[in-house]
Design an enzyme around this catalytic site. Sequence first.
Site, PDB file in Angstrom:
ATOM      1  N   ASP A  44       1.175  -2.111  19.658  1.00 43.82           N
ATOM      2  CA  ASP A  44       1.014  -1.799  18.239  1.00 43.82           C
ATOM      3  C   ASP A  44       1.457  -0.363  17.957  1.00 43.82           C
ATOM      4  O   ASP A  44       0.795   0.363  17.231  1.00 43.82           O
ATOM      5  CB  ASP A  44      -0.439  -2.032  17.776  1.00 43.82           C
ATOM      6  CG  ASP A  44      -0.576  -1.916  16.264  1.00 43.82           C
ATOM      7  OD1 ASP A  44       0.461  -1.893  15.581  1.00 43.82           O
ATOM      8  OD2 ASP A  44      -1.713  -1.827  15.777  1.00 43.82           O
ATOM      9  N   THR A 100       0.832  -1.205   0.000  1.00 48.84           N
ATOM     10  CA  THR A 100       0.000   0.000   0.000  1.00 48.84           C
ATOM     11  C   THR A 100       0.868   1.258   0.000  1.00 48.84           C
ATOM     12  O   THR A 100       0.401   2.331  -0.334  1.00 48.84           O
ATOM     13  CB  THR A 100      -0.920   0.045   1.238  1.00 48.84           C
ATOM     14  OG1 THR A 100      -0.113  -0.054   2.403  1.00 48.84           O
ATOM     15  CG2 THR A 100      -1.932  -1.089   1.222  1.00 48.84           C
TER      16      THR A 100
END
Lengths: 247, 558
Positions: free
Chosen positions: B301, B163
């Site tokens: 994360d 991406t």
Amino acid sequence: MKLLTSLLLIASAAFAQDLVARGADVYVKSCATGYCHGLKGSGGGAPRLASRGFDEAFITRTVRSGITGTAMPAFGTTLARLDLAAVIAYVGSLNGIAPNPALAAMLRGPPARTLPPEAARGRALFYEASRGFARCATCHLVDGMGIAVTDAITKVPANAAELRGVSATHVATATAGGEAFPALVLSKGVTQVKVYDLTIAPPVLRVFPAASVTIQEGSAWKHASATQSYTDAELDAIVAFLKAVVQ
Amino acid sequence: MAAMKFTVLGLLFAAALTAQPTATTADWPSYGGTHAAWRYSALDQINASNVAKLAPVWAFQTGDYENGLQSTPIVVDGVLYLVSARSQVFALDAASGRRIWEYHYALPRTPGTNTQNRGLAVGAGKVFLGTYDDYMIALDAKTGAEVWKVAVDDQRQCGCAITGAPLFVKDKVVVGSTGGDGAFRGYLTAFNAETGRLAWRFYTVAGPGEKGHETWKGDSWKYGGGATWMTGSFDPALNLIYWGTGNAASDLYSGDRYASDALNGVKPGGVNLYTASVIALDADSGKLRWHYQEIPKDVWDFDAAYECVLVDRMVDGKMRKLLVHVNKSGYTFVLDRVTGEYIGAFPIVENHNWTSGVTKDGKFLDIVEPVEDKPTLICPGPAGGKSWNQMAFSPRTGFIYAPVLEQCAQLQARRQEPSEGRVYLGGTWAETSPPGGVVHSHLDAYDPVTGKRAWTYPYKYVLFASLLATAGDLVFTGDPEGFFFALDARSGKKLWSFQTGAGHRGSSVTYSVNGRQYIATPTGWGSIAGRALLNTWPEAEAFRSGSTLMVFALPEAK
């Protein structure tokens, strides 16, 4: 009789409510992050689940088996059966479906395909990511995964030696810009020539103006060079895998 | 004396040869503007005194409306190259918007995917495209015809996707991928720009026999994360490529990948190398020169995947070659880009509770980790104190301009068995407001070395579009409500704003053709964050999607 039916209905309604409540809890823990389906199925990185008109069969199949080629996992192998039934009931409730009391029974279904141990080992080796591009799947699409550089495998070699020695007579030598390289010719048109450049894995699909490239039959390229990362025992396992899945 | 003059001239000449282009001029040649990733243009025709007159001159609709438009356009010699979410590529006349060619990539339709494409690379007469299904493709920049195409991975197996924009460096094109929130081992791959042949690959999770492998427990390295999902930078004088790497996987649960502090040595070696790190690779060989792990053992994360901004600044009276880097933890890191030495770190978010602070040598204190038995409030949450949208640096003001998000989350870890290519979060979370406040954002101007904030522009929702700084002392960005606007780079005062009709999620650029300066901005809300916002603000339902490039300029003199 009528009373009994009513009692059963009441009991199952209570069961259904409990199941949905449990499902909401499972959903929050397994499905609701912003990367996935969001709180109450509002959607996030993955699609919205609320008010989509899903039916129970679709929800059941998707939750159990996941969706190949996407991040959607197969929860059929990771959630306890009751939790699985519960989360299906919950997603159903987001789509206006009253839980089917027989949901838990429905979850039994047919077992997943199992390969014999040697073939299963071969399968793992065929796609093994830690080999980087030195794995079979770099050039072969088998059993729904891998890159289809070559035609589909229809004839499975008998053993490791045969697998290494698979004929490469269809590999040609392309010469472009003063450089010769092994090439799998895809098309040779009047205006352009398309080949896979096999110099180094992964193969590169290259497009040349027809006048700028010449193609000669034959090449020094050998299939053995593409199987180097595997031992004979590993290739035997891969043969077992191919035998199990190639029609 | 003459000899000395000659030597000085020679040195100057050598310096000029290897000098890093940092500001863009007529072109916008690469993702970050230049390979220094400043997102800063030396153009000043449009400036603080006349920006109020800025008006639209053309628009281009990609026709690809599902997931918004996150792209950074590239402009070379008056041609603007644009890629849409489903990997459709367009070459447009940068002055008029006339379509020159388009390339329709046949991206397979897969249910449940959130396709994105954040940009192209252009070089060697080619346009380089990474696709959502993991192909790298080179197109002829003049015609849009395919020159080469190569499979980087198989999405059906890896669960990964390209991406991010590729980076064109010398004779190679370098590309990363997503996948680190799944059971996946990250890597960066370089291909020969002319032939498409593999040049090198660097795995961000050290494998058997590699230095750093000892920081992984058992077989956890096989699915260790470390996705390289954004775009790196390049310093030609040092011949180093810099790239940020993502979180270790599974995201929140570390029990299967991390043995103990004693065994792994939290500092200086690091944990789960080379995840949540900045890596510096030799541009020719792809060999690791240095690494700096920003978030050892990342169980939040937090990633470290964002842009590496290359600036030369004074530190304690000495000019240093620096790399300025923000990650989702809300901290800005300042590193020496020659050696990887830690110089400093400071928070840019107001709400941060995962650590009480950082020592002079970069060790985080009093760390709060998610646990298995109950949710733990962590600020910032996994959405990050800053999202992937890029910051900008202006050498005129000396400020970094960054969009910041104030949001927290209730994190709960849970052990999970990995299944290759499938989600591997190792827990869950629910976004929530900061204690005693509401979720909101701000755009800040701050000193890249000291972190001293010069001004702040507050905003009710999120600012998820990249920033553009110019020598006209302007900072441009857009908001999800559809406004594209310019702030005074010195004061933060809003000088101009235009309703574009769709939310902003992409990266604006500036360029000039025949002496006229243009500002181009992608419009079209969408994406993971866009949808997740509905959990915070129901009215976000009204933020418009779309996929249109809007281009502005000053009216021409009559």
